[in-house]
Design an enzyme around this catalytic site. Sequence first.
Site, PDB file in Angstrom:
ATOM      1  N   GLU A  97       0.374  -0.371   3.978  1.00  0.00           N
ATOM      2  CA  GLU A  97      -0.676   0.521   4.473  1.00  0.00           C
ATOM      3  C   GLU A  97      -1.155   0.142   5.873  1.00  0.00           C
ATOM      4  OE1 GLU A  97      -5.080   2.177   3.153  1.00  0.00           O
ATOM      5  OE2 GLU A  97      -4.338   0.302   2.338  1.00  0.00           O
ATOM      6  N   ASP A  98      -1.306  -1.158   6.146  1.00  0.00           N
ATOM      7  CA  ASP A  98      -2.001  -1.583   7.368  1.00  0.00           C
ATOM      8  C   ASP A  98      -1.125  -2.279   8.406  1.00  0.00           C
ATOM      9  OD1 ASP A  98      -4.341  -0.620   6.283  1.00  0.00           O
ATOM     10  OD2 ASP A  98      -4.892  -2.528   5.375  1.00  0.00           O
TER      11      ASP A  98
END
Length: 717
Positions: free
Chosen positions: A77-78
């Site tokens: 996700e990051d």
Amino acid sequence: MTTTADDLVTLVRGFNPKTNEALIRDAFSYGARMHEGQLRHSGEPYFTHPVAVAAILAEQQLDDATIITALLHDTIEDTPASYSEVEQLFGSEVAELVDGVTKLTNLQLNSSETKQAENFRKLFMAMAKDLRVILVKLSDRLHNMRTIKAMRPEKQVQKARETMDIFAPLAGRMGMQWMREELEDLAFQVLNPEARTSIMRRFITLQKETGDVIERITTDMRKELAQAELEAEIFGRAKKPYSIWRKMEEKEQSFSRLSDIYGFRIITDSEEDCYRALGAIHRRWRAVPGRFKDYISQPKTNGYRSIHTTVSGRDGKRVEVQIRTRQMHDVAETGVAAHWSYRDGVRSRNPFAVDPAKWIAQLTEQFDGEDDHQNFLEAVKLEMYTDKVFCFTPKGEVIKLPKGATPIDFAYAIHTRIGSACVGAKIDGLRVPLWTRVKNGQSVEIITAEGQTPQVTWLDIATTGKAKTAIRRSLRHVDRARFAKLGRELARSAFEQVGKKATDKVLATAARALRLGDVDDLLEQMGSAELTGREVVSAVYPELSKVRGDEVERKRAVIGLELGQSFDRAPCCEPLPGERIVGITFRGKGVTLHAIDCDRLSAYEEQPERWLDLRWHDGSHPAAYGVTLDVTVSNDPGVLGRICTLIGEAGANIADLNFVERKPDFFRVLVHAELRDAGQLHSLMLTLEAESHVAAITRYRDTGVQADAIAAVENAQ
């Protein structure tokens, strides 16, 4: 504190010497590299968070895949990391778990009800696929709550509320009671810091006054068990501040009157020793009636087994005692997660660990078939937030129900067919009303009859999601044709009021605009008062639903209010434009309008400073002020449709219909119509009174319990 790969590997090797040490180190290095340069709100390197989550899961003695997932749970996700890269480096099992956690992170569980219900469905789907995804997410939330002070105040409140409403109950439902208690207490510290601080201060004061109560009672218990020649470990603790606060709220007692604020746990070598220990405790201290639960013979669905009893200890203070074996204790600490735990390098073969697949299947089965978002959300929360009671069928089979359940819930728990055909119940051989609350250990017999169908009132009696879902489904099936017929009359009246016709094409357009399945769904919701004619007309002709330029806007409909002061009409008397009114002020709530002859005004006679002399604007008002008519009509074909037509022709809009009495020749119905003013009401009542099928018509005023409750709340403000 785990800060390096060596620390984490040492922690894992302590319970799993056969761990894939190299893979954990690789995951640690990969995660550190991917998150390099990223910081948390506190200013710490971001990767300290995944490491802390991995340590929490390692403390629960979980498998390598779960711990590696924790290290990588934010990478997809990051960071630039991708699913395919994680799969290539760490295998498909880890990649699937990381992807599952990523999808859960993106769910906005605190949004609107429709969205929240849909996200709960996705949450349960993720749980069904692999429960370890939820274990990582819960540990992620726990560490975020432990470090929440670095967030902005408004973000703290949002996360704390979400934790209290969703994650803490979910942890409890999974049997991870320690995590539930810590999540609740951390959220409590944010949501009500004054209350928590007050309880902590009282604890300190209590300890100064009474000394170390826990040590004294623990010593007494050790002596009693030694005399009974029992070997056991004994642990004592004060209950968490939030747990105490909840008891104070539920029992409406002050801290000084609350007795059972201490809990003790006895860990024995065998199940037989559990019952021997129980006997020793009860011989020494007096048992509190109604506070004994045997979850060993009747375990919870998440595998939890233990004996619970509450006894009067020193100085009459009540203490709760839990008695269980070491294996039962392991399951009680980790709940469903015990299925993946390791001990001495091998997967723990705990006979009490529940199969996660069976557990989640049993949980999700209760929500199948509930297609209404609000009802689904209600069912989920009912099942997640309630404690259980155990009842028996006449044949001795155990039925588990939420606390506060009724024979209706019991019947549906056996089988939907039994529930739908229920006409009565016996508890311990005695006939009881269907709204009776069942208690632990009672024997319940359901009386059925052919031709019986669920009643609308059952929705107020039932407490379980399964029962409510089945009742609603049955009622929809039975009432669908009747509601659809009534809905067509309401639609025709609503569209005629604006000079349009309710053709099938127009209704189909409205159904699409309102995101309903088809015209039948639209008509059914109109007939059951879930949709108003105004809403349906607005969906197709939004310009016709707007207030005309020469009409008085609602915000300036009342003269005598201060600038910016809002008003609401009192539900007890529903005053209309043209009628004499009085305003009652409420701090922070604006003004409530009452008709000058409303009986409720007597409640404010001694508070003249709250009275306002108001009057309605003399201009033309929109038909937006609801009033309820009590109409008795003959039970003949087409009569109700005729009544709806007359109301529509009078320029009024029907917002709701509620049948309050049905007889072979007549029935009473409460019609909630939206009108312009008192003159239109008078004209409408004369029109209906002249109709040959109308036996009686009066303006309905709520003078019952509901109005009393409203007045009580208002007076308390």
